[in-house]
Write a protein that holds these residues in place. Structure first.
Motif, short mmCIF file in Angstrom:
data_model
loop_
_atom_site.label_atom_id
_atom_site.label_comp_id
_atom_site.label_asym_id
_atom_site.label_seq_id
_atom_site.Cartn_x
_atom_site.Cartn_y
_atom_site.Cartn_z
N LEU A 127 -6.17 35.16 6.11
CA LEU A 127 -5.03 34.31 5.79
C LEU A 127 -5.47 33.10 4.95
O LEU A 127 -4.80 32.71 3.99
N LEU A 128 -6.61 32.52 5.30
CA LEU A 128 -7.12 31.37 4.56
C LEU A 128 -7.43 31.74 3.12
O LEU A 128 -7.23 30.93 2.20
N GLY A 129 -7.91 32.96 2.90
CA GLY A 129 -8.19 33.39 1.54
C GLY A 129 -6.96 33.38 0.67
O GLY A 129 -6.99 32.93 -0.49
N VAL A 130 -5.84 33.86 1.22
CA VAL A 130 -4.58 33.85 0.48
C VAL A 130 -4.13 32.41 0.26
O VAL A 130 -3.70 32.02 -0.83
N MET A 131 -4.24 31.58 1.29
CA MET A 131 -3.78 30.19 1.18
C MET A 131 -4.57 29.43 0.13
O MET A 131 -4.00 28.69 -0.69
N ARG A 132 -5.89 29.57 0.15
CA ARG A 132 -6.70 28.83 -0.81
C ARG A 132 -6.35 29.22 -2.25
O ARG A 132 -6.33 28.38 -3.14
N ALA A 169 -5.47 24.98 10.53
CA ALA A 169 -5.50 23.55 10.25
C ALA A 169 -6.93 23.02 10.30
O ALA A 169 -7.34 22.21 9.46
N GLU A 170 -7.71 23.46 11.28
CA GLU A 170 -9.10 23.01 11.40
C GLU A 170 -9.91 23.46 10.18
O GLU A 170 -10.72 22.68 9.65
N ALA A 171 -9.70 24.70 9.74
CA ALA A 171 -10.47 25.21 8.60
C ALA A 171 -10.09 24.47 7.31
O ALA A 171 -10.96 24.11 6.51
N LEU A 172 -8.80 24.23 7.10
CA LEU A 172 -8.39 23.53 5.89
C LEU A 172 -8.79 22.07 5.90
O LEU A 172 -9.06 21.47 4.85
N GLU A 173 -8.88 21.48 7.09
CA GLU A 173 -9.36 20.10 7.18
C GLU A 173 -10.83 20.02 6.75
O GLU A 173 -11.24 19.05 6.09
N MET A 174 -11.61 21.02 7.11
CA MET A 174 -13.00 21.05 6.68
C MET A 174 -13.10 21.16 5.16
O MET A 174 -14.00 20.59 4.54
N TYR A 220 -10.54 20.26 2.86
CA TYR A 220 -9.80 19.28 2.08
C TYR A 220 -9.58 17.95 2.80
O TYR A 220 -8.85 17.10 2.29
N GLY A 221 -10.17 17.77 3.95
CA GLY A 221 -9.96 16.53 4.69
C GLY A 221 -8.52 16.41 5.14
O GLY A 221 -7.88 17.39 5.54
N ASP A 222 -7.98 15.18 5.04
CA ASP A 222 -6.61 14.96 5.52
C ASP A 222 -5.57 15.19 4.43
O ASP A 222 -4.41 14.83 4.58
N ARG A 223 -5.99 15.81 3.33
CA ARG A 223 -5.05 16.11 2.25
C ARG A 223 -4.02 17.16 2.65
O ARG A 223 -2.94 17.22 2.07
N ILE A 224 -4.36 18.02 3.61
CA ILE A 224 -3.51 19.13 4.00
C ILE A 224 -2.91 18.88 5.38
O ILE A 224 -3.61 18.49 6.31
N VAL A 225 -1.61 19.13 5.52
CA VAL A 225 -0.94 19.09 6.82
C VAL A 225 -0.41 20.50 7.10
O VAL A 225 0.31 21.07 6.28
N VAL A 226 -0.78 21.06 8.25
CA VAL A 226 -0.41 22.42 8.60
C VAL A 226 0.56 22.41 9.78
O VAL A 226 0.34 21.69 10.76
N PRO A 257 0.82 -1.21 0.00
CA PRO A 257 0.00 0.00 0.00
C PRO A 257 0.86 1.26 0.00
O PRO A 257 1.91 1.32 0.63
N VAL A 258 0.41 2.27 -0.73
CA VAL A 258 1.15 3.53 -0.86
C VAL A 258 0.28 4.66 -0.33
O VAL A 258 -0.85 4.84 -0.80
N PRO A 259 0.74 5.42 0.65
CA PRO A 259 -0.07 6.55 1.13
C PRO A 259 -0.17 7.62 0.06
O PRO A 259 0.78 7.87 -0.68
N ARG A 260 -1.34 8.21 -0.03
CA ARG A 260 -1.53 9.28 -1.00
C ARG A 260 -0.71 10.49 -0.60
O ARG A 260 -0.64 10.85 0.58
N ALA A 261 -0.08 11.12 -1.59
CA ALA A 261 0.73 12.29 -1.29
C ALA A 261 -0.12 13.41 -0.72
O ALA A 261 -1.28 13.59 -1.10
N LYS A 262 0.43 14.17 0.21
CA LYS A 262 -0.28 15.27 0.86
C LYS A 262 0.37 16.61 0.51
O LYS A 262 1.46 16.66 -0.07
N VAL A 263 -0.32 17.65 0.86
CA VAL A 263 0.17 19.01 0.65
C VAL A 263 0.40 19.64 2.02
O VAL A 263 -0.47 19.59 2.90
#
Length: 357
Positions: free
Chosen positions: A345-350, A115-120, A122-128, A25-31
């Protein structure tokens, strides 16, 4: 479904669609999203302060004099005395409950909310995560943590609204130096300055309105105090001074004020050469001598309250104003972890994450 999800036989983790059946098994790449702030000493004692100040003041982006001239002066003269005075300043604002600087406390909370906002989204795709240019947590350590968690793409986000060589550029430099040591470098983006983003200006304006509403008497003028830089930086192409002036103008327009209601000044000058001005500590005293009895001070260049705001502004600069005849002094806190600031800040990040997630 995102493009990389089509590579797996089940979401998140599984066998690659085109891989052999016995392929593990290969973990999916994250951002990764890495927030970066200036830095903090580990403690207020002499050794901690000397270690922190030596790293900070040895940065050629911060003090660009010849090392042959600067380092003997720094190591043999400045760092024998300054750790004591700087330690005293930090002790006056230290978060004793967590035994850390307020900058570290606030940056951690900003990171948690983002991190909480980006998880909502993108799920676990993002690590902050977050790091400091000087001190801990280090930039190199944070980048390697993100890579170890599967982040093949990283957005590096210096928490400076206005771009400056001694802040944004050196943070980027330090991240790039870490990338130079990696056998497998992640794809890497640096976030731009966001001083003119409407959501950031709206958050500044809201903080001013709230502080003015809570003041005993409405301040006569708002002083927008930015960290200073040598004047030659302006002539050498650094856009910081111009971006500070534009920040003040946009804030004034958003508040619907006249030119006389707000003034731009610069603080934290050191060294012998001429810096951009006027100097905040001198200008507030001049305002008092001109008959202004009540003023407010805001720090639009700082994303989080720190020693420059909690000690320098609320103690030194306030004292300068009151000793010159002023009566009322209102400090408008940095945006810190306010919800409207986090959304800005989230607006710039997205926007910067588009195409990656």
């Amino acid at each position: 479904m995102s493009s990389d999800e089509t590579l797996f036989d089940r979401p998140g983790e599984g066998r690659l669609v085109h891989a052999d059946k016995d392929h593990p098994p290969v973990p999916r790449a994250k951002v990764g999203v890495l927030l970066a702030n200036l830095g903090t000493p580990d403690g207020t004692d002499y050794r901690s302060m000397r270690r922190y100040l030596s790293e900070f003041l040895s940065d050629r982006r911060v003090v660009d004099y010849s090392p042959w001239l600067w380092q003997p002066l720094l190591q043999l003269v400045i760092l024998t005395k300054r750790p004591f005075s700087s330690g005293e300043a930090y002790r006056s604002i230290w978060n004793t409950e967590n035994d850390e600087s307020p900058l570290l406390t606030i940056t951690r909370e900003q990171t948690r909310k983002i991190a909480e906002a980006l998880e909502m989204d993108y799920g676990d795709r993002i690590v902050v995560d977050f790091c400091m240019r000087y001190g801990n947590p280090s930039t190199g350590g944070a980048l390697r943590r993100l890579q170890a968690q599967g982040c093949e793409r990283i957005l590096f986000f210096p928490l400076y609204p206005q771009y400056a060589s001694p802040t944004t550029a050196t943070a980027n430099d330090h991240a790039f130096r870490t990338l130079m040591t990696m056998k497998w470098q992640p794809a890497f983006r640096t976030a731009p300055a966001y001083f003119d983003q409407p959501a950031y200006i709206d958050a500044l304006a809201a903080s001013v309105k709230e502080s003015f509403a809570q003041a005993d008497r409405r301040p006569d003028v708002l002083v927008a105090s930015y960290h200073g830089v040598p004047e030659r930086y302006l002539h050498e192409g650094d856009p910081y001074h111009c971006q500070c002036q534009k920040t003040t103008r946009l804030l004034k327009e958003r508040l619907g004020w006249s030119d006389s209601d707000i003034v731009t000044t610069f603080q934290s000058q050191f060294g012998p050469e001429k810096w951009v001005g006027p100097a905040t500590v001198d200008h507030v005293a001049e305002l008092a001598r001109q008959g202004y009895k009540d003023i407010a001070v805001i720090s639009p260049a700082f994303a989080a309250d720190c020693v420059e705001t909690l000690e320098e502004i609320q103690q030194q600069i306030k004292e300068s104003f009151l000793e010159a005849g002023g009566e009322g002094f209102t400090y408008v806190p940095c945006l810190n972890d306010r919800d409207d600031h986090i959304q800005a800040l989230l607006g710039v990040m997205r926007n910067e994450l588009s195409g990656w997630v």
